[in-house]
Write a protein that holds these residues in place. Sequence first.
Motif, PDB file in Angstrom:
ATOM      1  N   ALA A 118       6.186  16.596   0.262  1.00 54.24           N
ATOM      2  CA  ALA A 118       7.438  15.990  -0.193  1.00 54.24           C
ATOM      3  C   ALA A 118       8.076  15.157   0.905  1.00 54.24           C
ATOM      4  CB  ALA A 118       8.403  17.068  -0.663  1.00 54.24           C
ATOM      5  N   VAL A 119       8.062  15.675   2.126  1.00 54.93           N
ATOM      6  CA  VAL A 119       8.633  14.922   3.253  1.00 54.93           C
ATOM      7  C   VAL A 119       7.850  13.647   3.497  1.00 54.93           C
ATOM      8  CG1 VAL A 119       9.128  14.986   5.719  1.00 54.93           C
ATOM      9  CG2 VAL A 119       9.558  17.012   4.314  1.00 54.93           C
ATOM     10  N   ALA A 120       6.534  13.743   3.481  1.00 52.48           N
ATOM     11  CA  ALA A 120       5.699  12.572   3.722  1.00 52.48           C
ATOM     12  C   ALA A 120       5.886  11.521   2.633  1.00 52.48           C
ATOM     13  CB  ALA A 120       4.234  12.991   3.817  1.00 52.48           C
ATOM     14  N   VAL A 121       5.961  11.980   1.389  1.00 51.40           N
ATOM     15  CA  VAL A 121       6.139  11.054   0.269  1.00 51.40           C
ATOM     16  C   VAL A 121       7.501  10.368   0.356  1.00 51.40           C
ATOM     17  CG1 VAL A 121       6.454  10.910  -2.225  1.00 51.40           C
ATOM     18  CG2 VAL A 121       4.541  12.204  -1.278  1.00 51.40           C
ATOM     19  N   ALA A 122       8.543  11.135   0.674  1.00 51.22           N
ATOM     20  CA  ALA A 122       9.875  10.543   0.798  1.00 51.22           C
ATOM     21  C   ALA A 122       9.902   9.497   1.902  1.00 51.22           C
ATOM     22  CB  ALA A 122      10.905  11.638   1.078  1.00 51.22           C
ATOM     23  N   LEU A 123       9.244   9.790   3.038  1.00 47.22           N
ATOM     24  CA  LEU A 123       9.205   8.836   4.136  1.00 47.22           C
ATOM     25  C   LEU A 123       8.436   7.577   3.745  1.00 47.22           C
ATOM     26  CD1 LEU A 123       9.822   8.154   7.061  1.00 47.22           C
ATOM     27  CD2 LEU A 123       7.729   9.371   7.726  1.00 47.22           C
ATOM     28  N   ALA A 124       7.317   7.751   3.053  1.00 51.85           N
ATOM     29  CA  ALA A 124       6.533   6.595   2.612  1.00 51.85           C
ATOM     30  C   ALA A 124       7.338   5.735   1.643  1.00 51.85           C
ATOM     31  CB  ALA A 124       5.234   7.062   1.960  1.00 51.85           C
ATOM     32  N   ALA A 125       8.082   6.393   0.752  1.00 51.74           N
ATOM     33  CA  ALA A 125       8.905   5.646  -0.198  1.00 51.74           C
ATOM     34  C   ALA A 125       9.991   4.844   0.517  1.00 51.74           C
ATOM     35  CB  ALA A 125       9.537   6.613  -1.205  1.00 51.74           C
ATOM     36  N   LEU A 126      10.608   5.440   1.538  1.00 53.87           N
ATOM     37  CA  LEU A 126      11.627   4.718   2.308  1.00 53.87           C
ATOM     38  C   LEU A 126      11.033   3.517   3.022  1.00 53.87           C
ATOM     39  CD1 LEU A 126      13.741   7.637   3.841  1.00 53.87           C
ATOM     40  CD2 LEU A 126      14.503   5.943   2.162  1.00 53.87           C
TER      41      LEU A 126
ATOM     42  N   SER B 250       0.828  -1.207   0.000  1.00 55.05           N
ATOM     43  CA  SER B 250       0.000   0.000   0.000  1.00 55.05           C
ATOM     44  C   SER B 250       0.862   1.256   0.000  1.00 55.05           C
ATOM     45  CB  SER B 250      -0.928   0.002   1.217  1.00 55.05           C
ATOM     46  OG  SER B 250      -1.787  -1.125   1.189  1.00 55.05           O
ATOM     47  N   LEU B 251       1.881   1.265   0.851  1.00 59.00           N
ATOM     48  CA  LEU B 251       2.781   2.417   0.883  1.00 59.00           C
ATOM     49  C   LEU B 251       3.493   2.603  -0.455  1.00 59.00           C
ATOM     50  CD1 LEU B 251       4.390   2.006   4.426  1.00 59.00           C
ATOM     51  CD2 LEU B 251       2.951   3.907   3.661  1.00 59.00           C
ATOM     52  N   GLY B 252       3.878   1.501  -1.060  1.00 60.55           N
ATOM     53  CA  GLY B 252       4.576   1.581  -2.341  1.00 60.55           C
ATOM     54  C   GLY B 252       3.712   2.163  -3.433  1.00 60.55           C
ATOM     55  N   VAL B 253       2.469   1.704  -3.517  1.00 57.54           N
ATOM     56  CA  VAL B 253       1.563   2.215  -4.541  1.00 57.54           C
ATOM     57  C   VAL B 253       1.304   3.708  -4.316  1.00 57.54           C
ATOM     58  CG1 VAL B 253      -0.786   2.112  -5.435  1.00 57.54           C
ATOM     59  CG2 VAL B 253       0.475  -0.001  -4.998  1.00 57.54           C
ATOM     60  N   GLY B 254       1.043   4.061  -3.049  1.00 60.96           N
ATOM     61  CA  GLY B 254       0.769   5.467  -2.755  1.00 60.96           C
ATOM     62  C   GLY B 254       1.953   6.369  -3.025  1.00 60.96           C
ATOM     63  N   ALA B 255       3.145   5.952  -2.574  1.00 61.20           N
ATOM     64  CA  ALA B 255       4.334   6.783  -2.771  1.00 61.20           C
ATOM     65  C   ALA B 255       4.698   6.890  -4.242  1.00 61.20           C
ATOM     66  CB  ALA B 255       5.501   6.199  -1.981  1.00 61.20           C
ATOM     67  N   ALA B 256       4.624   5.786  -4.975  1.00 59.85           N
ATOM     68  CA  ALA B 256       4.957   5.807  -6.396  1.00 59.85           C
ATOM     69  C   ALA B 256       4.010   6.721  -7.169  1.00 59.85           C
ATOM     70  CB  ALA B 256       4.915   4.392  -6.964  1.00 59.85           C
ATOM     71  N   THR B 257       2.735   6.650  -6.845  1.00 59.19           N
ATOM     72  CA  THR B 257       1.753   7.508  -7.513  1.00 59.19           C
ATOM     73  C   THR B 257       2.013   8.978  -7.213  1.00 59.19           C
ATOM     74  OG1 THR B 257       0.083   5.750  -7.361  1.00 59.19           O
ATOM     75  CG2 THR B 257      -0.702   8.003  -7.766  1.00 59.19           C
ATOM     76  N   ALA B 258       2.264   9.281  -5.949  1.00 56.74           N
ATOM     77  CA  ALA B 258       2.507  10.674  -5.560  1.00 56.74           C
ATOM     78  C   ALA B 258       3.763  11.224  -6.209  1.00 56.74           C
ATOM     79  CB  ALA B 258       2.616  10.758  -4.038  1.00 56.74           C
ATOM     80  N   ILE B 259       4.829  10.417  -6.266  1.00 59.19           N
ATOM     81  CA  ILE B 259       6.075  10.868  -6.888  1.00 59.19           C
ATOM     82  C   ILE B 259       5.862  11.155  -8.369  1.00 59.19           C
ATOM     83  CG2 ILE B 259       8.377  10.113  -7.589  1.00 59.19           C
ATOM     84  CD1 ILE B 259       8.521   8.602  -4.894  1.00 59.19           C
TER      85      ILE B 259
END
Length: 607
Positions: free
Chosen positions: A450-458, A430-439
Amino acid sequence: MTITQTLPAAPSAPTAAPAGRARWERPSLIALLVLTGALYLWNLSASGWANDFYAAAAQAGTQSWKALFFGSLDAGNVITVDKPPASLWLMGLSGRLFGFSSFSMLLPQALCGIGSVWLLHSAVRRWSGPVAALLAGAALALTPVAVLMFKFNNPDALLVFLMVFGAYFTVRATETASWRWLALAGVAVGFAFLAKTLQAFLVLPAFGLVYLMAAPTGLGKRVLHLLSAVVALVVSAGWFVVVVDLWPASSRPYIGGSTDNTELDLALGYNGLGRVFGGQGNGGGMGGGNTGFGGETGLGRMVNTSFGAEVSWLLPAALIALVAGLWFTRRAPRTDRTRAGLLLWGGWTVVTAVVFSFMQGTVHPYYAVALAPGIAGLVGIGAVELWRGRDNLAARIVLGALVAVTAGWGFVLLNRVPEWLPWLRWTVASLGVGAATAITMGVHRFARAAVAVALAALLAGFGAMSAYAVATAATGHSGSIPASGPVSSQTGGGFGGGAGGQANAELVRALRETTGTWAAASNGSMGAGSLQLASGRPVIAIGGFNGGDPAPTLAEFQRHVADGQVRYYVPGGRGGGGGSISSWVEATFTQVSIGGETVYDLSLPLG
């Protein structure tokens, strides 16, 4: 020149090593090393003696300097382990310094792991900055097979440490076209050879390519510098081979695993080309076959059920970063540091992965620890460079794909152990799909987002692997074919690594009361090693690792017995060289029972 500079309107970054440090850099590095140390040193003795084969040799090294130098299985110096002894030197010296125990034996392994993380961080930082360095260091520290091997007593821990040392020296050499730094890289790889022979050389194509392509000097000098590094490597790797093979065979142990009692044959045969092509005691030798340990040969081996959970968590991300990075830097100057870093860690990864994938001889999944630094370096460089270029659609698409594929592959690997933390794979996905979409959509333009997306991607990229790594650290592993993960691995199967069994207490007591050079003899290293470790007295492993080496010969064993230097013969273990000895003992000496176990008392002839 960086990846981002090849994209329109991308911000530029320095091409040379960072000159100074931001205030947060040193504390972050200290935190990385402290956390790595906690992970590797925590519960360090949970695996006990780990692999009895190497543990027995380390113990012998605390009792005899000759055994330490040659890597003998026992202090009486009958036969060596089937590897060069460099890793045993560290474990034996640690045992001499702190007293021999599971902790003192495994401490150098953990320190090699901490040192590897530090060196990788230092190497990546010089060309790609502190954030890439932190990501690379964390990726290496949290790779499950790295956690396994840096808490185990196989030679792979020292091998990886020295290879990463060689990479760091290569980075320094390439910056200033320094033959001295490059020679030090050769020395590091040469000593890595003394840990695990030809496997150490798999990084050489990457080291040579990077220097030849990116060092800031003329082609002629680059070639001459590489030749000087080759000389340094040959001297560093060859001195031990020369000393051993010139040493009178009658006054040293038999070189286990060799066919002619020479270190050179061991390095080139059983531990060298035999591993790649099969034969030389390795089995295999048939293309497309199954080695019995690592699965079928082919490009899918590194992601199969044997290797996948060991090292492949970030492998798709590393390959994406490599391909994208080389494309984005295709027009960069010859000396471009970002591309040089990609070639260094990418060459390391590709060459090692291809060789492991197509090896037809013996290959074990834990060998994959040698891949971990290359993968980690690629992930650190690629993620940071793509994030720097996030204002450009091409970089966002690649970075989004990197995050999505990593999370998806983590889901697949976790799904192979569905009963363990079943919620984790869905969270990561779920985190991967959300972060990839946001990026990809460019949400980074909003600072907080940007901070939240970077953290989710990590979390999507590192979450599954990190949990598996912690589970590995919390679990005891022993035997000759350990595997990472939340389940204790106790594999010996007669291949020289004890399976964690308890030795007969009364037999151990009897062995401790002996006074000869050897308390006992047994076929192969599996039984001999556990008896030696439990009693603290030397035990002859007839035939060495798997019982197939011609040491000791029947005549030698008869002489030892006639001199009163061996008290007991313990049947069992693996045959091979023990066949004629076993027959002679059974026909000559009295069978007795000690603690319910049948042994032969070599001081009591029949009749």
